[in-house]
Design a protein around this motif. Sequence first.
Motif, PDB file in Angstrom:
ATOM      1  N   GLN A 120      -1.111   4.272   5.768  1.00 27.98           N
ATOM      2  CA  GLN A 120       0.273   4.147   5.555  1.00 27.98           C
ATOM      3  C   GLN A 120       0.822   2.803   6.099  1.00 27.98           C
ATOM      4  O   GLN A 120       1.354   2.412   7.239  1.00 27.98           O
ATOM      5  N   ASN A 147      -3.271   4.235   1.403  1.00 22.74           N
ATOM      6  CA  ASN A 147      -1.822   4.681   1.105  1.00 22.74           C
ATOM      7  C   ASN A 147      -0.916   3.336   1.780  1.00 22.74           C
ATOM      8  O   ASN A 147      -0.484   3.249   2.672  1.00 22.74           O
ATOM      9  N   ASN A 181      -5.435   4.308  -3.210  1.00 26.23           N
ATOM     10  CA  ASN A 181      -3.767   4.631  -3.220  1.00 26.23           C
ATOM     11  C   ASN A 181      -2.777   3.650  -2.759  1.00 26.23           C
ATOM     12  O   ASN A 181      -2.221   3.547  -1.629  1.00 26.23           O
ATOM     13  N   ILE A 359       2.839   9.618  -1.530  1.00 27.21           N
ATOM     14  CA  ILE A 359       2.361   9.633   0.037  1.00 27.21           C
ATOM     15  C   ILE A 359       3.567   9.326   0.957  1.00 27.21           C
ATOM     16  O   ILE A 359       4.469   8.455   0.519  1.00 27.21           O
TER      17      ILE A 359
END
Length: 383
Positions: A120, A147, A181, A359
């Motif tokens: 993230q 992500n 990702n 995401i």
Amino acid sequence: MADREFWSYQPPHFVTGQRCSDNWITVVDPLPSYGRGRELPGKRHQSLIFGSYLTDVIITGANGTIDGQGAIWWGWFHNHTLNYTRPHLVELMYSTNVVISNLTFKNSPFWNIHPVYCSQVLVQHVTILAPLNSPNTDGIDPDSSTNVCINHCYVKNGDDVIAIKSGWDEYGISFAHPSSNISISNITGETRGGAGIAFGSEMSGGISEVRAEGLRVVNSLQGIRIKTAPGRGGYVKNVYIADVSMDNVSIAIRISGNFGEHPDDKYDRNALPMISNITIKDVVGVNVGVAGILEGIHGDNFSNICLSNVSLSVQSAHPWNCSLIEGYSNSVIPESCEQLRSNCRQTSDCYDGSSSSAIHGQEPRDTLSTSRLLNPLMKFTLF
């Protein structure tokens, strides 16, 4: 310890690193996925901004500047007088929900922004500057991270603008922490020593599910680059790159199967990388030296390399040099190499990026509303 921590750093208008390595004395262990310092065996200098096992991290500023004072470090590198691997400007390890925004990073001793073993991560509205002849001053290097979103950045430096990594040879294979990702968009870059977007060469943990669009590469050595070697193992697969413009680029597309050194002599020479499902489309280039150099590995052909709607104004009489690759091409000017023309498959066989999933990051707690106002995009969506 609380379940969640919040760490926010808003630097003053201008921050500088130490010029002397005696003052930048902190050294840290090598990354487990590298097994040693990237430049020298043993430990490495700690980055100017460093953290590990953090949650909800914001590094931001009103376009302030963080200056790594890298010139003296570049001199030690060229003179072979370094005692440890040079420090990055920013390195975060094992951290989640990271935002880096609205800052200028300049003169990094080594790589600029290095999130490693993170998830993230959002990097946006960042400017990165270093002399075009500065060694290894990569811009943004997500490494064994998932992500990740990178957008609206300008980079002018001495090496890759963006380089996605995931560990080095047997150490990366054993650590087994891929980069995946990853969304990249609206990037402008200039580099004399690297590429606008690169994969590897440290990719032994694997790289997949990457989507990059809206790339502008000028006055650079290479536009798009994949680099690996026997002994790396791992994979680079499911990569979708589109909407790319290049001007004054020496090599538009380069895939190298024999690039880079090894951390030691313990690597497995039979650990061959898998390079597959690479789509590059909607590319326009002017003042390009060579359209492409695409080279696989004996006994390990790189497969499903797809080029579509690529138009390059090329200076070389031999625009393509291809070996040990397989794939497909459509609407490519100048006409692509035979290895990409002899396949009768349709464009539907090429990777289209659709397997990437959305995401969502988590917002920090309301108790930190002041910092959140400076960074309203803590909650973000990839793809």
